[in-house]
Design an enzyme around this catalytic site. Structure first.
Site, mmCIF file in Angstrom:
data_model
loop_
_atom_site.group_PDB
_atom_site.id
_atom_site.type_symbol
_atom_site.label_atom_id
_atom_site.label_comp_id
_atom_site.label_asym_id
_atom_site.label_seq_id
_atom_site.Cartn_x
_atom_site.Cartn_y
_atom_site.Cartn_z
ATOM 1 N N ASP A 495 -12.368 7.937 -4.515
ATOM 2 C CA ASP A 495 -11.060 7.354 -4.798
ATOM 3 C C ASP A 495 -10.724 6.415 -3.631
ATOM 4 O O ASP A 495 -10.556 6.883 -2.486
ATOM 5 C CB ASP A 495 -10.024 8.484 -4.902
ATOM 6 N N HIS A 496 -10.624 5.145 -3.908
ATOM 7 C CA HIS A 496 -10.462 4.153 -2.849
ATOM 8 C C HIS A 496 -9.110 4.237 -2.145
ATOM 9 O O HIS A 496 -8.898 3.636 -1.089
ATOM 10 C CB HIS A 496 -10.665 2.739 -3.415
#
Ligand SMILES: Cc1cc2nc3c(=O)[nH]c(=O)nc-3n(C[C@H](O)[C@H](O)[C@H](O)COP(=O)(O)OP(=O)(O)OC[C@H]3O[C@@H](n4cnc5c(N)ncnc54)[C@H](O)[C@@H]3O)c2cc1C
Length: 1019
Positions: A495-496
């Site tokens: 998850d950036h």
């Protein structure tokens, strides 16, 4: 205090006898206003929000989530003020008399009669011909005026038996199955799904025979009627109106409840909250019964962006409803679309891990989970998660969810909890149980919910590459593909918002280390001796208790071992300058001291004991020499090659043994030799056990006074005293300083002990150390001063001066014959050339792990040279650990089970942890203590000082520590060591039969006392 109000399990139907608490919507201490929903409960037919119609504060004890409570019994309390709030586990507050209070906020009796009336209503005006029974909208609470038909579970014409559920209805507080207690055939006119029906009004009918069944919908009144119902004539008795249909995905940002999600239930309160927060319930996973969405699910859900929502595409065909698992997966996957993800792949070779896991009998999956957790110690972000809105949850517990294929299809993701702190075998046991039940879909929600990191291993299916979908609540999921030549592809989907590509790449690098070199944390998978032709399988450097025990274990297993020691005899500091000579002096001091107690028992004329120093020293030296000779003969007897000389590393497989410094006197520490020449020998493995000489801090005059004729002594040189000193200053309140100070005072010297810290014996339990300080200060010729700072040491042997400032900064000067430095010990690596072998150090010590391995896989280090407890038995144990590791066995040194004795009078002794240490390790620890002066033997011998303490884990009753200040603590500690090292419980010690009259009885007494206290506090 006003009488509290009892919140009871409500009765939702006349057949309901009990309900289960699904969730608490409010916490203890929360202010409750009239109409507040405090909990959700479930019965066999309904999920209902429990609403309270009083003001007050929610008070414990609360019925636990998942507990079953009979109708009418208390589930919580309301009190008038915050001060009256009772915590969880407290006794129930005295409630208002039962008969004055309704069973729930809707009067139970009234409810029952209303339900009865509704259920038994005879067919009304709009009833079909032959109707025998009207199925009416039931009143589920005193505030309920209408309900919405959620679904019909039976169709017109279906035969209905007693107890059949025909429909589901929903009110502002409950979702409920409508059960019919008559027999007949379901008939119209039936209230339409989504229509609102007033309490007591018909929803459908039962007729006697199939021919009488009417298959039409109920006519509705009002302008809101649906087109199909528009022509229907209004009827005053049938006030049904269709609920306004709301398309899936649209947002309701006002106060109105959010539309029901398709295919699943949602509690009314959850709908209300979703409405207020603008949350589309189709995007929320439900944790309630049968996947129902509860308030807490909505709280954790993310509001959709304005105008957002995921459009459901119209697909032709007749779809069957998904089962619960399919729906949950579908929901989670849809939720994942809210995450900005990316993927990073690294190749990792699994061979070594698979071998190590097999050798230890643990699952490879569990070993991978543990490796993932270990790698997170350096990259903790991998275990965090994004929380709406714009928050990050930083978690320390690593709960790894790992996908398992369920029997009959579908994936279940059981969660292995606390992988960061639990041992591999414990995790493995847990996993076996989880997998078995996961396959049969028998997991409880808490066993598959809340993972902090996930792993999907499809390597066994031979897939060459895949990636997995991360879902909200985690930062990353790891996909493991089949092993290839360059290793298995490990692909992380991240998850950036939490991690970036570099984080994941570095994490994968760290994980690679743990997986490809599992012996570093899983233990050896075989002998550590590398293949090759070596002069010796193992060279052990240093012949103290550490080196000698190690060499004997290795030789006992048939290895060719050289023990290189710079003295003509083995024994090291312990035998020649430490434990044994100091105990010889202590023994003489004990005899003198005990004479003072003779008169207490009527033995007279013995108090004038005098010490013959020469005789004592002759005995002491003779004991050491006898022991040294015995040790050498034993070493040779077990085929250890004993080599006198100073060893230096030439490289990581060779040492040079320098004999130029050899001396014949074993009593003094040998020099290092001139380093010019020596014999070079090769080794497969080496063990460094070179000890730690006394450390003298840079106090002005201290180091200068060490030389010939100087009056500063250390534990290396004090043994050269030719007569007993009369006046001494001892600097340092550790074990060596205290022992020296007190035995010298017992010999007749006037002794001042100066300690820089605010307490003596830093490693000893605080209360024990405090008591010992007081007892020592009671000795007639001994003064202990803490928090001092030494300014200067000056003078010559026999005429020394120490200038110091006391704790208040006041300057003092004391005169003494000698100053003894008890200022600790520190390894000296000069001359050993550890850098030539590439051995890493940690300050002055060699860095070693719990298996005594250094950073060089075939070189080990043990004892004082690695720091930690500098004690002879610690060194010996580490020697055995190193030997076992070299032999390929699994053994670790565990400081939490180590022990020590300080040979003062009374003796201080410990094994394991103090309460503070145990608590710092997350153990819910308690202690119990008994003073020695209650013991008969202590009274007889006038040995009344001190105490014994037991520290135990409140939950498991495991004994984690024992601490003593007592005469004879050196023998009493033996039983305590067995308690702690054997993980014994209070029950085992309480039930053991201790001989009478001995002081070991106190252990049983303490265990029973603590058990009784724990029993009382549970009530
Ligand atoms: C006064 C005093 C009292 C003590 N009392 C106790 C007690 O009651 N209980 C207890 O448990 N502990 C006690 N200790 C501590 C105990 O003596 C040490 O912890 C223990 O001896 C450490 O063992 P070791 O094997 O690590 O090292 P050591 O016993 O120090 O042995 C190391 C040996 O290696 C030799 N050596 C060093 N370098 C080389 C080299 N390059 N080549 C060859 N040989 C080398 C040294 O000369 C020595 O012989 C006491 C210490 C002192 C000073």
């Amino acid at each position: 205090m006003a009488e509290p109000y009892v919140i009871k399990m409500p009765q939702l139907s006349d057949t309901m006898t009990e309900g289960v608490i699904v969730s608490w919507e409010k916490n203890i201490g929360d202010k409750i206003e009239r109409g507040t929903i405090v909990a959700t409960v479930e019965t066999d037919k309904a999920i209902m929000d429990v609403e309270v119609f009083r003001d007050g504060y929610l008070s414990g004890p609360l019925a636990a989530v998942d507990s079953t409570v009979p109708v009418g019994e208390a589930i919580a309390y309301l009190v008038a003020s915050k001060e009256e709030v009772q915590e969880e586990g407290a006794a129930a507050p005295q409630a208002t008399a039962e008969d004055k209070q309704p069973a729930s906020d809707s009067t139970q009796a009234e409810e029952e009669s209303r339900t009865e009336a509704a259920a038994e209503a005879s067919p009304s005006a709009g009833a079909p011909e032959g109707a025998i029974y009207t199925i009416a909208m039931q009143q589920l609470s005193d505030t309920m005026t209408e309900g919405v038909v959620v679904s019909w579970e039976k169709q017109p014409g279906d035969k209905i038996k007693r107890g059949t559920v025909v429909a589901q209805v929903e009110t502002d507080k409950a979702i409920m199955d409508v059960e019919v207690f008559r027999e007949g055939y379901l008939s119209g006119p039936m209230a339409a799904v989504d229509s609102t029906v007033a309490v007591g009004e018909p929803m459908a009918y039962l007729v006697e025979s199939p021919e009488q069944v009417v298959r039409e919908e109920m006519k509705v009144s009002g302008a809101a009627a649906a087109p199909a119902q528009a022509e229907a004539s209004a009827s005053p008795t049938r006030k049904t109106t269709p609920a306004a249909p709301v398309p899936a995905g649209s947002l309701n940002t006002g106060g109105a409840p959010a539309p029901r999600p398709s295919g699943r239930a949602a509690t009314p309160y959850a709908r209300k909250l979703a409405g207020q927060r603008g949350i589309d319930l189709n995007t929320v996973s439900g944790s309630g019964p049968r996947g129902a969405i509860q308030a807490q699910d909505v709280m954790g859900a993310q509001p959709m962006a304005s105008g957002g929502g995921i459009r459901e595409v119209d697909v032709p065909g007749n779809g069957r409803p998904m089962n619960k698992l399919e729906a949950a997966i579908s929901q989670a996957m849809t939720d994942s679309l809210t995450m900005p993800t990316f993927r990073v792949t690294a190749h990792i070779r699994l061979g070594a891990l698979i071998k190590a896991a097999k050798a230890q009998g643990v699952s490879v999956t569990v070993a991978i989970a543990k490796a993932c957790a270990l790698a997170m110690a350096k990259y903790p972000k991998m275990n965090w998660c994004y929380q709406p809105k714009n928050k990050l949850v930083e978690r320390s517990n690593v709960d790894v969810g790992m996908a398992v294929a369920a029997d009959g299809g579908g994936l279940v993701v059981p969660v292995l909890r606390n992988c960061e702190s639990r041992e591999l075998d414990e995790l493995n046991e847990d996993w076996k149980d989880l997998v078995e039940r996961a396959r049969k879909r028998r997991l409880k929600p808490e066993e598959y919910q809340g993972s902090t990191f996930q792993v999907s291993n499809m390597g066994m299916f031979g897939v060459s590459h895949f990636d997995a979908i991360a879902t909200p609540g985690i930062a990353a999921i790891l996909a493991i593909s089949a092993n290839a030549e360059q290793g298995s592809p490990f692909t992380i989907t991240g998850d950036h918002r939490v991690v970036n590509g570099a984080d994941v790449a570095m994490y994968l690098g760290e994980l690679k280390g743990f997986i490809e070199q599992p012996e570093a944390w899983m233990g050896p998978t075989g002998p550590a001796i590398p293949e090759g032709k070596w002069d010796y399988d193992v060279v052990v450097i240093g012949g103290g208790p550490g080196g000698e025990d190690c060499a004997r274990d290795l030789a006992g297993h048939g290895l060719k071992v050289a023990l290189v020691n710079d003295s003509p005899f083995p024994g090291g500091e312990c035998l020649w300058r430490g434990c044994i000579p100091s105990k010889a002096w202590r023994a003489a001091a004990d005899r003198i001291r005990d004479r003072h107690e003779d008169a207490h028992l009527g033995v007279m004329g013995t108090t004038k004991a005098t010490l013959d120093w020469g005789k004592l020293e002759a005995t002491r030296r003779q004991v050491l020499e006898t022991r040294g000779d015995m040790a050498l003969k034993t070493d040779k007897g077990v085929k250890i090659q004993y080599i006198q000389g100073f060893a230096r590393f030439a490289d990581d497989h060779h040492v040079i043994i320098d004999k130029s410094g050899n001396q014949d006197d074993p009593h003094t520490r040998a020099g290092q030799g001139d380093g010019k020449k020596g014999d070079k020998v090769s080794f497969g493995c080496a063990v460094v056990a070179t000890g730690a000489p006394p450390f003298v801090p840079p106090i002005p005059g201290a180091r200068e006074g060490l030389g010939q004729g100087g009056g500063v002594l250390t534990s290396d040189t004090v043994w050269g005293l030719e007569e007993q000193p009369k006046k001494l200053v001892v600097i340092g309140g550790g074990a060596i300083g205290l022992e020296m100070a007190q035995l010298m005072q017992d010999f007749g010297a006037k002794v001042t002990l100066l300690e820089a810290k605010d307490r003596i014996l830093a490693e000893v339990e605080p209360e024990i150390a405090k008591h010992l300080t007081a007892v020592l200060n009671d000795d007639p010729r001994l003064d202990v001063h803490t928090s001092v700072s030494i300014d200067k040491i000056s003078g010559k042997a026999g005429n020394m001066q120490v200038a110091y400032k006391d704790s208040e900064g006041k300057a003092h000067k004391i005169k003494a014959d000698y100053v003894i430095m008890g200022t600790g010990k520190r390894p000296v690596l000069d001359g050993l050339d550890v850098d030539k072998a590439g051995i890493a150090t940690d300050g002055p010590a060699i860095k070693a792990d719990a298996r005594c391995r250094t950073n060089v896989p075939h070189i080990f280090a043990i004892g004082d040279v690695i720091g930690g407890y500098m004690l002879a038995h610690t060194a010996a144990q580490q020697g055995r650990v190193a030997a076992m590791t070299i032999l390929g066995e699994d053994m670790k040194y565990d400081q939490d089970k180590d022990c020590g004795v300080i040979f003062t009078r009374p003796e201080a002794a410990f094994v394991g942890l103090s309460v503070e240490q145990a608590k710092a390790k997350g153990i819910d620890a308690v202690e119990v203590k008994v003073p020695m002066n209650i013991d008969a033997k202590a009274m007889i011998n006038n040995e009344l000082h001190g105490m014994i303490k037991i520290v135990a884990d409140k939950q498991s009753h495991r004994i984690v520590g024992v601490h003593l200040l007592a005469d004879h603590a050196d023998t009493l500690i033996g039983e305590a060591v067995m308690m702690v090292s054997g993980d014994m419980t209070l029950e085992q010690v309480a039930n053991a039969i201790h001989p009478h009259p001995t002081q070991t009885e106190l252990f049983g007494e303490l265990a029973r006392r603590l058990l009784a206290r724990l029993r009382r506090s549970r009530k």
